[in-house]
Write a protein that holds these residues in place. Structure first.
Motif, mmCIF file in Angstrom:
data_model
loop_
_atom_site.group_PDB
_atom_site.id
_atom_site.type_symbol
_atom_site.label_atom_id
_atom_site.label_comp_id
_atom_site.label_asym_id
_atom_site.label_seq_id
_atom_site.Cartn_x
_atom_site.Cartn_y
_atom_site.Cartn_z
ATOM 1 N N ARG A 77 0.744 -1.174 -0.005
ATOM 2 C CA ARG A 77 -0.079 0.023 -0.109
ATOM 3 C C ARG A 77 1.009 1.013 -0.010
ATOM 4 O O ARG A 77 1.823 1.174 0.706
ATOM 5 C CB ARG A 77 -0.855 0.084 1.138
ATOM 6 C CG ARG A 77 -1.704 -1.314 1.240
ATOM 7 C CD ARG A 77 -2.625 -1.166 2.610
ATOM 8 N NE ARG A 77 -3.347 -2.357 2.900
ATOM 9 C CZ ARG A 77 -2.669 -3.605 3.625
ATOM 10 N NH1 ARG A 77 -1.650 -3.415 4.384
ATOM 11 N NH2 ARG A 77 -3.395 -4.741 3.720
ATOM 12 N N PRO A 78 0.349 2.426 -0.655
ATOM 13 C CA PRO A 78 1.344 3.543 -0.536
ATOM 14 C C PRO A 78 1.318 3.987 0.692
ATOM 15 O O PRO A 78 0.592 3.589 1.837
ATOM 16 C CB PRO A 78 0.202 4.385 -1.625
ATOM 17 C CG PRO A 78 -0.774 4.001 -1.688
ATOM 18 C CD PRO A 78 -0.917 2.462 -1.382
ATOM 19 N N THR A 81 -1.864 5.311 3.210
ATOM 20 C CA THR A 81 -2.656 4.382 3.185
ATOM 21 C C THR A 81 -1.946 3.387 4.069
ATOM 22 O O THR A 81 -2.944 2.830 4.991
ATOM 23 C CB THR A 81 -3.296 3.985 1.846
ATOM 24 O OG1 THR A 81 -3.561 4.726 0.983
ATOM 25 C CG2 THR A 81 -4.034 2.746 1.939
ATOM 26 N N PRO A 120 7.529 -1.033 -9.602
ATOM 27 C CA PRO A 120 6.942 0.107 -8.782
ATOM 28 C C PRO A 120 7.796 1.206 -8.268
ATOM 29 O O PRO A 120 8.871 1.038 -7.868
ATOM 30 C CB PRO A 120 5.964 -0.663 -7.754
ATOM 31 C CG PRO A 120 7.006 -1.638 -7.395
ATOM 32 C CD PRO A 120 7.650 -2.186 -8.628
ATOM 33 N N VAL A 122 7.378 4.699 -5.592
ATOM 34 C CA VAL A 122 6.539 5.303 -4.765
ATOM 35 C C VAL A 122 6.414 6.954 -4.952
ATOM 36 O O VAL A 122 7.582 7.424 -5.246
ATOM 37 C CB VAL A 122 6.536 5.082 -3.067
ATOM 38 C CG1 VAL A 122 7.904 5.813 -2.768
ATOM 39 C CG2 VAL A 122 5.535 5.789 -2.346
ATOM 40 N N ASP A 123 5.362 7.405 -5.354
ATOM 41 C CA ASP A 123 5.099 8.776 -5.218
ATOM 42 C C ASP A 123 4.671 9.366 -4.050
ATOM 43 O O ASP A 123 3.342 9.078 -3.892
ATOM 44 C CB ASP A 123 4.051 9.172 -6.558
ATOM 45 C CG ASP A 123 3.498 10.474 -6.564
ATOM 46 O OD1 ASP A 123 4.191 11.185 -6.052
ATOM 47 O OD2 ASP A 123 2.788 10.566 -7.223
ATOM 48 N N TYR A 124 5.310 9.872 -3.131
ATOM 49 C CA TYR A 124 4.876 10.087 -1.853
ATOM 50 C C TYR A 124 3.860 11.355 -1.877
ATOM 51 O O TYR A 124 2.662 11.209 -1.149
ATOM 52 C CB TYR A 124 6.223 10.747 -0.925
ATOM 53 C CG TYR A 124 7.098 9.470 -0.539
ATOM 54 C CD1 TYR A 124 6.737 8.731 0.372
ATOM 55 C CD2 TYR A 124 8.460 9.126 -1.266
ATOM 56 C CE1 TYR A 124 7.613 7.650 0.909
ATOM 57 C CE2 TYR A 124 8.894 8.323 -1.050
ATOM 58 C CZ TYR A 124 8.723 7.438 -0.081
ATOM 59 O OH TYR A 124 9.464 6.462 0.312
ATOM 60 N N GLY A 126 1.749 12.028 -4.072
ATOM 61 C CA GLY A 126 0.402 11.517 -4.831
ATOM 62 C C GLY A 126 -0.139 10.420 -3.911
ATOM 63 O O GLY A 126 -1.130 9.907 -4.176
ATOM 64 N N ASN A 127 0.743 9.850 -3.046
ATOM 65 C CA ASN A 127 0.096 8.581 -2.187
ATOM 66 C C ASN A 127 -0.367 7.541 -3.206
ATOM 67 O O ASN A 127 -1.178 6.906 -3.067
ATOM 68 C CB ASN A 127 -0.868 9.086 -1.268
ATOM 69 C CG ASN A 127 -1.279 7.834 -0.162
ATOM 70 O OD1 ASN A 127 -0.346 7.210 0.243
ATOM 71 N ND2 ASN A 127 -2.417 7.327 0.231
ATOM 72 N N ARG A 128 0.865 7.063 -3.813
ATOM 73 C CA ARG A 128 0.521 6.064 -4.695
ATOM 74 C C ARG A 128 1.902 5.434 -5.382
ATOM 75 O O ARG A 128 2.922 6.048 -5.224
ATOM 76 C CB ARG A 128 -0.528 6.666 -6.172
ATOM 77 C CG ARG A 128 0.452 7.648 -6.923
ATOM 78 C CD ARG A 128 -0.186 8.449 -8.202
ATOM 79 N NE ARG A 128 0.729 9.378 -8.676
ATOM 80 C CZ ARG A 128 0.575 9.586 -10.162
ATOM 81 N NH1 ARG A 128 -0.189 8.734 -10.643
ATOM 82 N NH2 ARG A 128 1.382 10.258 -10.674
ATOM 83 N N PHE A 129 1.519 4.439 -6.276
ATOM 84 C CA PHE A 129 2.800 3.905 -6.996
ATOM 85 C C PHE A 129 2.704 4.210 -8.356
ATOM 86 O O PHE A 129 1.559 4.259 -8.985
ATOM 87 C CB PHE A 129 2.938 2.502 -6.728
ATOM 88 C CG PHE A 129 3.075 2.168 -5.335
ATOM 89 C CD1 PHE A 129 4.368 2.083 -4.865
ATOM 90 C CD2 PHE A 129 2.234 1.632 -4.348
ATOM 91 C CE1 PHE A 129 4.911 2.078 -3.341
ATOM 92 C CE2 PHE A 129 2.449 1.112 -3.093
ATOM 93 C CZ PHE A 129 3.593 1.218 -2.518
ATOM 94 N N VAL A 130 3.591 4.475 -8.969
ATOM 95 C CA VAL A 130 3.826 4.652 -10.528
ATOM 96 C C VAL A 130 4.761 3.401 -10.902
ATOM 97 O O VAL A 130 5.348 2.720 -9.919
ATOM 98 C CB VAL A 130 4.469 5.978 -11.021
ATOM 99 C CG1 VAL A 130 3.568 7.098 -10.342
ATOM 100 C CG2 VAL A 130 5.906 6.373 -10.099
#
Length: 215
Positions: A77-78, A81, A120, A122-124, A126-130
């Motif tokens: 999970r980012p 989250t 993956p 992590v885009d901190y 954006g709280n997501r993975f790219v």
């Protein structure tokens, strides 16, 4: 792509890198035929990322082209989250938060010299993975960095940072890691129980003052 270091060290790398790189080179007989994997592990705030990057630059400066992958990119999970899940139930804290199987597959891809591996990142904010490509063909060494990377297979040298979460409280305060929240102390204590045992597997120990010694 994966972090690949230039052949010029940073002034901030000394003196740790100047002591650590020769230890790794001697232990692994570098340069040598075949690829090598070095794991850098320790608790939160212990200096894993800085140590891994310093070592990567020092090895590249000595003609051993080195890449780096971070465990933070392999959490299930980012970041925000994952923290929310931890707050709901502290049983979420541990190596099961991390997709170590995927990280292992990328270590295996490095050993096979593959390029264009989808990974993956992590885009901190954006709280997501790219997604990013990992290119391994040109590399001679790979550093894997994170709390649980000693669990990976195919590791040739293990480096452990001995500082505990209590030792690194001020470092984490500077990095704004919410250390005054009581739940953070509980999370770090849980991680400590898991991570501290890994020191017995280490080839090289880095103490609280960032001095490296052969174990």
């Amino acid at each position: 792509m994966s972090t690949v270091f230039p052949d010029e060290p940073s002034p901030n790398d000394a003196p740790l890198a100047s002591a650590l790189a020769p230890m790794v080179i001697r232990h692994l007989g570098l340069p040598r035929d075949g690829r090598v994997v070095v794991a850098v592990a320790g608790e939160s705030g212990s200096g894993k990322s800085t140590t891994a990057a310093s070592l990567g630059r020092a090895l590249s400066a000595r003609g051993i082209l080195t890449g780096l992958i971070h465990q933070d990119d392999y959490f299930l999970r980012p970041p925000r989250t994952n923290h929310e899940y931890r707050l709901l139930d502290l049983h979420h804290v541990g190596p099961h938060e991390v997709n170590l199987e995927l990280m292992q597959s990328h270590v295996d891809a490095f050993l096979a010299g593959r390029d264009g591996v989808e990974a993956p990142a992590v885009d901190y904010p954006g709280n997501r993975f790219v997604t990013r490509p990992l290119d391994f063909a040109a590399l001679q060494a790979l550093i894997v960095e994170g709390t649980y990377v000693f669990r990976l297979r195919g590791i040739d040298a293990r480096i452990f940072l001995d500082a505990t979460h209590a030792d690194t409280k001020e470092r984490r305060r500077i990095r704004n890691r919410d250390i005054d929240a009581p739940v953070i102390d509980r999370i770090l204590a849980i991680e400590h129980e898991i991570i501290a045992r890994q020191s017995q597997q280490a080839d090289i120990i880095i103490d609280r003052d960032f001095a490296a010694r052969w174990r």
